[in-house]
Write a protein that holds these residues in place. Structure first.
Motif, PDB file in Angstrom:
ATOM      1  N   GLY A 139     -14.119  19.912  26.923  1.00 54.36           N
ATOM      2  CA  GLY A 139     -12.849  19.414  27.453  1.00 54.36           C
ATOM      3  C   GLY A 139     -12.005  18.748  26.382  1.00 54.36           C
ATOM      4  O   GLY A 139     -10.783  18.938  26.313  1.00 54.36           O
ATOM      5  N   ARG A 140     -12.667  17.967  25.514  1.00 57.42           N
ATOM      6  CA  ARG A 140     -11.927  17.309  24.442  1.00 57.42           C
ATOM      7  C   ARG A 140     -11.376  18.328  23.449  1.00 57.42           C
ATOM      8  O   ARG A 140     -10.270  18.153  22.915  1.00 57.42           O
ATOM      9  CB  ARG A 140     -12.839  16.319  23.720  1.00 57.42           C
ATOM     10  N   LEU A 141     -12.141  19.385  23.200  1.00 52.01           N
ATOM     11  CA  LEU A 141     -11.656  20.425  22.296  1.00 52.01           C
ATOM     12  C   LEU A 141     -10.409  21.095  22.857  1.00 52.01           C
ATOM     13  O   LEU A 141      -9.427  21.334  22.132  1.00 52.01           O
ATOM     14  CB  LEU A 141     -12.767  21.457  22.055  1.00 52.01           C
ATOM     15  N   VAL A 142     -10.428  21.406  24.164  1.00 50.28           N
ATOM     16  CA  VAL A 142      -9.251  22.015  24.795  1.00 50.28           C
ATOM     17  C   VAL A 142      -8.066  21.055  24.739  1.00 50.28           C
ATOM     18  O   VAL A 142      -6.920  21.458  24.452  1.00 50.28           O
ATOM     19  CB  VAL A 142      -9.577  22.402  26.255  1.00 50.28           C
ATOM     20  N   ALA A 143      -8.328  19.783  24.982  1.00 51.34           N
ATOM     21  CA  ALA A 143      -7.243  18.805  24.954  1.00 51.34           C
ATOM     22  C   ALA A 143      -6.644  18.677  23.557  1.00 51.34           C
ATOM     23  O   ALA A 143      -5.417  18.578  23.399  1.00 51.34           O
ATOM     24  CB  ALA A 143      -7.770  17.453  25.434  1.00 51.34           C
ATOM     25  N   VAL A 144      -7.482  18.697  22.554  1.00 51.98           N
ATOM     26  CA  VAL A 144      -6.985  18.613  21.179  1.00 51.98           C
ATOM     27  C   VAL A 144      -6.130  19.824  20.848  1.00 51.98           C
ATOM     28  O   VAL A 144      -5.048  19.714  20.245  1.00 51.98           O
ATOM     29  CB  VAL A 144      -8.172  18.484  20.196  1.00 51.98           C
ATOM     30  N   ALA A 145      -6.643  21.014  21.257  1.00 57.75           N
ATOM     31  CA  ALA A 145      -5.855  22.237  20.997  1.00 57.75           C
ATOM     32  C   ALA A 145      -4.512  22.205  21.730  1.00 57.75           C
ATOM     33  O   ALA A 145      -3.468  22.605  21.185  1.00 57.75           O
ATOM     34  CB  ALA A 145      -6.671  23.467  21.416  1.00 57.75           C
ATOM     35  N   TRP A 146      -4.530  21.739  22.978  1.00 59.47           N
ATOM     36  CA  TRP A 146      -3.277  21.665  23.746  1.00 59.47           C
ATOM     37  C   TRP A 146      -2.281  20.702  23.090  1.00 59.47           C
ATOM     38  O   TRP A 146      -1.096  21.011  22.967  1.00 59.47           O
ATOM     39  CB  TRP A 146      -3.577  21.243  25.180  1.00 59.47           C
ATOM     40  N   ARG A 147      -2.776  19.522  22.655  1.00 58.27           N
ATOM     41  CA  ARG A 147      -1.860  18.566  22.026  1.00 58.27           C
ATOM     42  C   ARG A 147      -1.294  19.122  20.726  1.00 58.27           C
ATOM     43  O   ARG A 147      -0.140  18.885  20.378  1.00 58.27           O
ATOM     44  CB  ARG A 147      -2.599  17.248  21.757  1.00 58.27           C
ATOM     45  N   TRP A 148      -2.107  19.884  20.026  1.00 59.64           N
ATOM     46  CA  TRP A 148      -1.618  20.446  18.756  1.00 59.64           C
ATOM     47  C   TRP A 148      -0.565  21.511  19.005  1.00 59.64           C
ATOM     48  O   TRP A 148       0.460  21.572  18.334  1.00 59.64           O
ATOM     49  CB  TRP A 148      -2.797  21.022  17.974  1.00 59.64           C
ATOM     50  N   VAL A 149      -0.856  22.377  19.994  1.00 59.96           N
ATOM     51  CA  VAL A 149       0.114  23.436  20.303  1.00 59.96           C
ATOM     52  C   VAL A 149       1.424  22.829  20.803  1.00 59.96           C
ATOM     53  O   VAL A 149       2.527  23.237  20.413  1.00 59.96           O
ATOM     54  CB  VAL A 149      -0.473  24.408  21.354  1.00 59.96           C
ATOM     55  N   ALA A 150       1.321  21.811  21.662  1.00 60.97           N
ATOM     56  CA  ALA A 150       2.522  21.197  22.226  1.00 60.97           C
ATOM     57  C   ALA A 150       3.177  20.208  21.276  1.00 60.97           C
ATOM     58  O   ALA A 150       4.229  19.642  21.612  1.00 60.97           O
ATOM     59  CB  ALA A 150       2.161  20.501  23.530  1.00 60.97           C
ATOM     60  N   ASP A 151       2.590  20.013  20.125  1.00 60.27           N
ATOM     61  CA  ASP A 151       3.152  19.082  19.141  1.00 60.27           C
ATOM     62  C   ASP A 151       3.374  17.714  19.786  1.00 60.27           C
ATOM     63  O   ASP A 151       4.437  17.104  19.658  1.00 60.27           O
ATOM     64  CB  ASP A 151       4.463  19.635  18.582  1.00 60.27           C
ATOM     65  N   SER A 152       2.317  17.210  20.462  1.00 63.81           N
ATOM     66  CA  SER A 152       2.450  15.953  21.195  1.00 63.81           C
ATOM     67  C   SER A 152       2.704  14.771  20.280  1.00 63.81           C
ATOM     68  O   SER A 152       3.296  13.770  20.704  1.00 63.81           O
ATOM     69  CB  SER A 152       1.173  15.708  22.014  1.00 63.81           C
TER      70      SER A 152
END
Length: 734
Positions: A139-152
């Protein structure tokens, strides 16, 4: 209106005060990022700042000083040796000594082996913990990837830019750039996920089971590590929390500061008052620190406070061994802290317990010091004293020395256990003379043996003076290894041992004779190969007369109670110099200060030999003596010459001419030589005078007229000889 270029966008975000110079507002200050980057890079180059990854942009740093763009690199420090400095060893002791190297390697190997074994047994448990945390990690890996893609990370910056956009074109440009960035990063994530999925499918479909299990395990481990709690651990500690603090310079300073010793009290306010000469280093089975104490403080004062020092270091008393370094100065302290108390460390076996022989002309191993290094003694040409309070290993130490000497088949042993115990009984198998007890019969036998030994010493002096004069084997007028091996000369080494010497020297009837005979043997016997060892509890003037103790070159001081007794054993000033046996604990049995073998006293934990092992070694020593034809005396079944207790005093009265009150020494020497040529052949007046000196008889002068001329020669008074034999203390007059 034209679209802003990159420099304009940068200016909107950061601002700039001149071309090519990036700055950022930080409170009331302005940080030069370009100079900071250069300084950071230079610092990294010289090793002052370690890179932590990522760009410098966005880091929070303090306002730069006015000269932030100038970075000074200090010149390398060159340490030169000054006069008086002692160079440190190029190769440390633990690398030059095989025993210390083995001890050090064993220490670290044991720690590494324990750690590996501890974690190896718990690998299944660690696997379960990682598997339990792997879903969270996924779950943390998916969250990290999502934040990176979304440029959070840039959300706040984008909002500020969008809110301050001056025209719709600028707003659209920013939105367009973000969408492009998201699409690019999304493509990377989707491509990576697809590649990982394809690789996993290939492994699961065609790879061997071992590879599949390994790949699955790696995935679980990676996800489990990502999913662990911030304050949690997957592995357990292989050791419990340290019971003692780490030994460092700060701890040593704190421990010394609370001792209440003179100028050491200033250490709390000024830590620099103590100077560490060398870093704290690994040495044998512990750590060693060499340091200079403040002016006015001595190593002896610290050694006297050993128990308080151990408390300050939070170590058991048996681990802490402070001592001085007289070669440097009185304020040099050598502090050794062992891994475990010396009394609790595994006893080192006696190297000659199973096989081998000894040579008293060479060093013989008797134990190890607190660092695990071998300690040896050379018995020949030395007499020795062993002292300790009861039950601290005094008799066992004496037995160890006797057992070691017994393994040299040439050594003739004379053992008297005046305590009447059985600790020295194994020596009866090899001893030329052995007796245990202190009843009148035992004391008479002791006197007879001592007189025979004194006569043997005189015979040996004659052999050296006549037969060995000019012999290349005897260049210095004393027994050598080669001479001792020549049976025809009868110059083999003799070792005499007395346990509880206060019984013999304080004997009302024979104590005076014992003192005089032993004193003469200790003084003149070493060059003839005769060694004397005396053991007692307190070597004062009555237990061991000062004339005897002052001529004993080797000293063993096990635990004693006062510094006066300590200096009686080890020598005057030893307690003040830091060599104190008063600091030994009751548990430190068999641990002693040994003085006389080297330049400075050393701590030694004697090899422990129990009664059965001593009996086994004595049996082997007996076999060696039988094989070489050197089993003699009571061990060979011969009866001791207890009936002949005569001395030169008895021999003088036997040959005294009538009732003459005073006779020339020359005439007495001739009469003795005629009566007992084996003992007195070749004697002169000087020999008679020297032999009577231990008995307190001094020759006077006697004038006689011979052929009409006055002749004056040294003479002996008969009344003095009679008084000495009967124990009468009447004043002797010339």
């Amino acid at each position: 209106m034209s679209m802003p270029n990159d420099d304009e966008l940068r200016e909107m975000v950061y601002g700039t005060d001149e071309p090519g110079r990036e700055v950022e507002a930080r409170g009331s200050g302005v940080v030069d990022l370009s100079e900071a980057r250069r300084a950071r890079g230079l610092d990294q180059a010289v090793g002052l700042v370690q890179p932590e990854g990522g760009a410098l942009d966005g880091e929070v740093i303090d306002p730069a000083p006015a000269d932030a763009g100038v970075v000074e690199v200090p010149a390398p420090r060159v340490i030169e040796m000054r006069d008086g400095d002692r160079p440190r060893q190029v190769i440390p002791d633990w690398l030059r000594s095989r025993s210390e190297l083995v001890t050090t390697c064993r220490h670290y190997a044991a720690r590494a082996g324990h750690t590996l074994g501890f974690h190896a047994v718990r690998l299944p448990l660690y696997g379960l913990r990682l598997a339990a945390r792997s879903p969270i990690g996924a779950g943390r890996l998916v969250a990290v990837a999502w934040r990176w893609v979304a440029d959070s990370e840039s959300v706040e910056v984008r909002r500020a830019l969008l809110a301050t956009a001056s025209t719709p074109d600028v707003y659209l440009r920013l939105v367009k750039d973000r969408r492009a960035l998201v699409r690019r990063r999304g493509a990377v994530v989707v491509g990576g996920a697809g590649a990982a999925g394809l690789g996993g499918a290939v492994v699961l479909s065609s790879a061997p089971d071992v590879v599949q299990a390994g790949a699955l395990g790696l995935v679980v481990v990676a996800l489990g590590l990502m999913g662990r709690r911030a304050d949690g651990r997957i592995t357990d500690n292989s050791a419990v929390s340290a019971q003692v603090p780490m030994l460092d310079q700060g701890l040593i300073r704190e421990a010394l500061a609370v001792l209440g010793v003179g100028s050491l009290s200033s250490v709390g306010k000024d830590p620099a008052a103590i100077r560490f000469v060398t870093p704290i280093v690994r040495d044998g089975a512990g750590y060693r620190a060499d340091l200079d104490l403040p002016p006015g403080a001595t190593a002896g004062q610290v050694a006297e406070k050993r128990s308080e020092l151990a408390s300050g270091l939070r170590r058991p008393l048996g681990c802490v061994w402070p001592e001085g370094d007289p070669d440097a100065h009185e304020g040099r302290l050598v502090l050794y802290v062992g891994d475990k108390p010396l009394s609790q460390s595994k006893p080192v076996p006696f190297p000659l317990a199973k096989k081998g022989t000894a040579n008293v002309f060479e060093p013989i191993p008797i134990g190890v010091d607190q660092r695990g290094r071998k300690v040896e003694v050379t018995l020949i040409f030395n007499s020795g004293i062993i002292a300790a309070i009861p039950r601290m290993g005094k008799t066992f130490t004496l037995r160890l020395l006797l057992i070691a000497a017994a393994l040299d088949p040439r050594v003739e042993l004379h053992v008297h256990d005046l305590r009447g115990g059985a600790d020295l009984a194994p020596l009866a198998k090899v001893a030329h003379y052995y007796r245990s007890g202190d009843d009148p019969t035992d004391m008479a036998a002791l006197l007879a043996d001592l007189k025979a030994l004194h006569a043997e010493m005189l015979r040996r002096q004659k052999v050296i003076r006549t037969q060995l004069a000019g012999d290349p084997r005897c260049p210095e007028g004393k027994v050598t290894d080669e001479i001792a091996s020549d049976k025809s000369l009868g110059m083999h080494p003799i070792l005499i041992a007395y346990d509880e010497t206060q019984i013999m020297f304080e004997d009302e009837d024979k104590g005076r004779v014992f003192r005089k005979l032993v004193e003469d043997i200790v003084r003149r016997g070493p060059v003839t190969g005769i060694m004397v060892w005396l053991a007692t509890q307190r070597p004062d003037a009555t237990s061991i007369p000062s004339a005897i103790s002052s001529n004993a070159g080797l000293r063993f001081a096990l635990k004693v109670m006062t510094h006066h007794v300590n200096d009686m054993v080890l020598g005057s000033g030893m307690h003040k110099a830091g060599f104190s046996a008063t600091t030994f604990a009751i548990k430190d049995k068999g641990i002693a200060w040994l003085a006389g073998e080297g330049e400075d006293p050393v701590i030694v934990r004697n090899h422990y030999i129990d009664a059965p092992e001593a009996d086994t070694i004595a049996t082997r020593a007996r076999a060696a003596r039988q094989a070489t034809g050197r089993l003699t005396g009571m061990a060979a079944g011969e009866e001791p010459a207890d009936t002949d207790q005569s001395t030169i005093l008895d021999h003088l009265l036997a040959v005294w001419p009538g009732d003459e009150p005073k006779v020339w020494c020359d005439d007495l020497a001739d009469a003795l030589a005629a009566s007992k040529p084996a003992l007195y052949e070749g004697w002169t007046a000087l020999n008679v005078s020297a032999a009577l000196k231990p008995h307190g008889i001094r020759p006077g002068q006697l004038n006689r007229r011979i052929d009409g001329k006055q002749t004056n020669k040294a003479a002996i008074v008969r009344a003095h000889v009679v008084a000495e034999l009967t124990g009468d203390d009447e004043t002797q007059e010339d």
